[in-house]
Write a protein that holds these residues in place. Sequence first.
Motif, mmCIF file in Angstrom:
data_model
loop_
_atom_site.group_PDB
_atom_site.id
_atom_site.type_symbol
_atom_site.label_atom_id
_atom_site.label_comp_id
_atom_site.label_asym_id
_atom_site.label_seq_id
_atom_site.Cartn_x
_atom_site.Cartn_y
_atom_site.Cartn_z
ATOM 1 N N THR A 12 0.841 -1.196 0.000
ATOM 2 C CA THR A 12 0.000 0.000 0.000
ATOM 3 C C THR A 12 0.875 1.244 0.000
ATOM 4 N N SER A 14 0.836 5.732 -0.373
ATOM 5 C CA SER A 14 0.044 6.955 -0.279
ATOM 6 C C SER A 14 0.273 7.754 -1.565
ATOM 7 N N THR A 16 -0.328 10.791 -4.100
ATOM 8 C CA THR A 16 -0.724 12.193 -4.212
ATOM 9 C C THR A 16 -0.586 12.601 -5.653
ATOM 10 N N LYS A 40 -13.160 3.013 -2.770
ATOM 11 C CA LYS A 40 -12.289 4.100 -2.349
ATOM 12 C C LYS A 40 -12.272 5.210 -3.389
ATOM 13 N N ALA A 51 -5.147 13.244 -2.610
ATOM 14 C CA ALA A 51 -4.361 12.234 -1.900
ATOM 15 C C ALA A 51 -5.263 11.029 -1.680
ATOM 16 N N GLN A 53 -5.089 6.453 -0.725
ATOM 17 C CA GLN A 53 -4.366 5.223 -0.431
ATOM 18 C C GLN A 53 -4.705 4.191 -1.506
ATOM 19 N N THR A 79 4.752 7.975 -6.580
ATOM 20 C CA THR A 79 3.676 8.242 -5.628
ATOM 21 C C THR A 79 3.119 9.658 -5.740
ATOM 22 N N ASP A 80 3.783 10.518 -6.478
ATOM 23 C CA ASP A 80 3.272 11.869 -6.723
ATOM 24 C C ASP A 80 3.181 12.047 -8.241
ATOM 25 N N LYS A 949 -13.529 11.433 4.174
ATOM 26 C CA LYS A 949 -13.264 10.276 3.328
ATOM 27 C C LYS A 949 -14.531 9.508 2.983
#
Length: 1013
Positions: A12, A14, A16, A40, A51, A53, A79-80, A949
């Motif tokens: 997993t 994060s 962004t 999600k 952002a 997960q 991840t970005d 969320k």
Amino acid sequence: MFMVSVSAYSQTVSMTGTVVSEGDEEPVPGALVSVKGTQKGTVTDIDGKFAIQASVGETLVVSFIGFTTQEVVVSADATDILVTLGYETSDLSEVVVVGYGSQVKREVTGAVQSVDEAELKDMPVSSVAQKLQGRMAGVQINQTTGKPGQGMNVRIRGQLSVSGGSQPLYVVDGFPITGDINQINPDEIQEISVLKDAASTSLYGSRAANGVVLITTKKGKVGQTNVNLNVYTGFQTVPENGRLEMMDAVEFATFKKEYYEAAGQEVPSIFQNPSQYEGQTNDWYDAMLRNAPISSYNLTVTSNKEKVNTAIIAGVFDQEGVVVGSDYTRYSLRMNTDYQLSDKVNIGVNVAPNYVVDNTPRTDGTRGTGILFNALHTWPIMPIYDENGELTSFNQLPASTGNIYAYPNWVRAAEEITNQTKEMNVLSNAYVEWKPIQGLSLKSTFNAEVNNSKYFWFNPSTATANINVTLPTVAVSIRDHYSSLSWLNENIATYATSIGDHNFEILGGFSNQKFRAESTRIQADTYADDRIPTIQGAININRGGTNSGVGEWSLTSLFSRLTYNYKGKYLLTASVRGDGSSRFGEDNRWGVFPSASAGWVMSDEGFLNTSSTISFAKLRGSFGVTGNNNIGNYTSYALVNNTINAVFGDNVAPGAAVTSLNNTNLGWETTAQLDLGLELGLWDDRVLFTYDYYTKNTTNLLYAVQIPQESGFTNYNDNIGEIKFWGHEFSVNTVNTTGSFRWTTNANLSVNRNEVLELADGIDRVYGSYHITQVGQPFGQFYGLKKIGNYMNEEDLASSPIIPGRSTVGSIKVEDINGDGVITYGGDNDDRTIIGNPFPDFTWGLINNFNYRGFDASIVLNGSQGNQLYMRHLYSTANLDGVFNMVEKVSRRFKSPEDPGDGIFGTSTGGGNVTGVERDWNNSNFVWDASFLTVRNITIGYTFTKLPKTIKSLRLYASGQNMWIFTKYWGGSNPEVSMQNDGNGDGGNLSPGVDLAAYPVPRTITFGVNVNF
């Protein structure tokens, strides 16, 4: 290896990122970012950032209205991210619903137009037809009355029939329903396609002459589970601007005073001093109106995962009417489920019950029938409330005042007289689909429509809706129970294949449909106690108003279609349908309806595919035949009335008699239509232009032909005559700006014409109360004497054609059409002629949509130019004998040669022998231009970006419906009005455009919230 793969996939991270628009790289706030196949999700903030997960290997789906959807695979080393959304400037690649299937829009060869739920959102209306106003070329939708839940007249390409109706066929999830769509919750709808030409509609054969409206209800989106709550509440008003301006108490008393003085009679005491009524006007029409609340609650749950696709939509719509005593409530539920049993077998079930409670006083109709009309012409000096603030019961001034009528209190009538309809409707579909080999689909559908309606009318002894009925009156009740069942079974085989660049789809099928309705009506009167309005509580059962009936029809059909294209640029479709209907004579029950259409995508050719201006170009043409069987049941049979008694001497015996002639040859009314279309996309489809020209002829019109009375009958149902229709349709869709501020426009304009080419042998015209349908002229033209002014003085009277014994100085002056020097109404020397046209020169719509960061706005305008209305209420509201209250314009009537007024109304002297000509003889003074521009809807919304969320999206909005109407029409607030004398219906095709002061269409302001979980 396997363990390592699972571990890598389950990592997993994060994520962004920033979402920007293509080209200008402006941030896109409010874009939805979700993990594909899961629940999600999040939305971008004001700077386009997000952002979320996610696991390595999963896919992010990024979408926003007006942009193309992008997918990004999650990786551990990125991840970005930056996501660029391209502008969705064209909808040519969209799949649109057509008859018995779907097609890519660029490959459609017929005249088809569609809208989806995004275009129809957040409008505070009860019917989806109201949402479509102004959106489609060639689709004219008029709101003929403002009654809650009623009053929508939909006409595609001006189609009409002598007696076969003009409403299109509505098909809901593939099921041709027997009624209209008023009771369907608009929030259930995913997409609407309108089929306009014969090539598009011919697969529906016998019922498609008036066009077809295909409605697709909501399904779940692949890989998503969504819970949506859409709620709005607001209020409705009838604006002062546009109401019919009647005389106030001072103006009315002044008229009465002048009336008696001009006649050389003594002025009644109550009119000798008009100024005494200053500030004391009793506005009966305004007393019937109120500000009324409106609210809607809709909960939608959709899920499309693995093998199950489910949508559940529950709604409550509650609308109090702006007329006292009226309200409309609808409870609706829809459950759509599709299940994949295997790779080859799918099944599905849709069930949609709804329950409607409609309380609407008898507002619409002519004098003595409609209480709004009655309220308009009630004297403004008659009190609405007594000295205790209670509603009066009855008003009748002495006959010496010129009052010849007794007036009940119309507000009391609206409040105390029950006029209620309760309906329970269920619409259901089920199917099983088998795909034994690639490209082949075998599908059977089973559809049912159940309607159960209970009507209750109770007129207590304390109130009445009629003029000249004293109180207490005889209490009367009517109970009407109607139930119907329509079922349809269709079996369809579809095979699609490609051989190189040649693409084929072949469809074949057969269907059976049956309809049965039962009705029971009981009328009772003379109740001992108004509080117990049961059948047992009545002393008398009215046999003349008590009856029962059964109606049935059935339809058997065979149909087939071939669709072909070569490289997607040479397109061909051909279809044929055969229908057998029980409604026609035994010698002529089958009708065959073929069609063919072709298209050429020119922009795929070498001479255009490099053009920097033309991004898409398609020519298309079609020809086909459709039918109409809307003539009611048993019209081809000789009917028997078994309530006719026979007398033998002193004895009465029950008997029966034949009341109509049979016609074994009665057959299909058919429409043959040619359509030629051009579609253009310019500058990467930022401008999309569509033009259609059509011409069609309707033959074998279904009509009850008059026959000689010596036959013992009055008419005979037969196929007669021919009508020609033709018209032009223009549509333009543009993307005006892109970037953080986005502005799009949809504009359309339609021109529809018709001409009667032939009626029955020996008949070249059909008369209505105020209309004529005549060979060589359009349908339903206004008919009467043509006013050219008033007789201004004795010299004018002496030198002009007159009505012997009735014309005088100041009275109405009309044209001597036949030139014989005498004005004649009817008979061999008739001077009546066509005096107006209820059909517009053209109709148009204009829609602008705006988006700026989280804000959105839309403005819907539509209008009509050149149509006229027949202001029938003037026969009372401009009664120059002063029997009723009158329109304010009567104050400027002809009073003398020195004071001739403004020319609209003539002298009030001479009594009914003189004034009766102006009000009782149809003439052009009743006909007025009703062209209009309506600001149909304005909606403003804001989508929040920073949310918990648990919330995927949140939007607040405000909406205004029927905001402003700009028109020169002065006869009332609704220039779209059309009604029958009894207030039921819109007048039909032979008698359109009659204004009898119908229920007003309100301005509606609402505030709402739309939230997705």
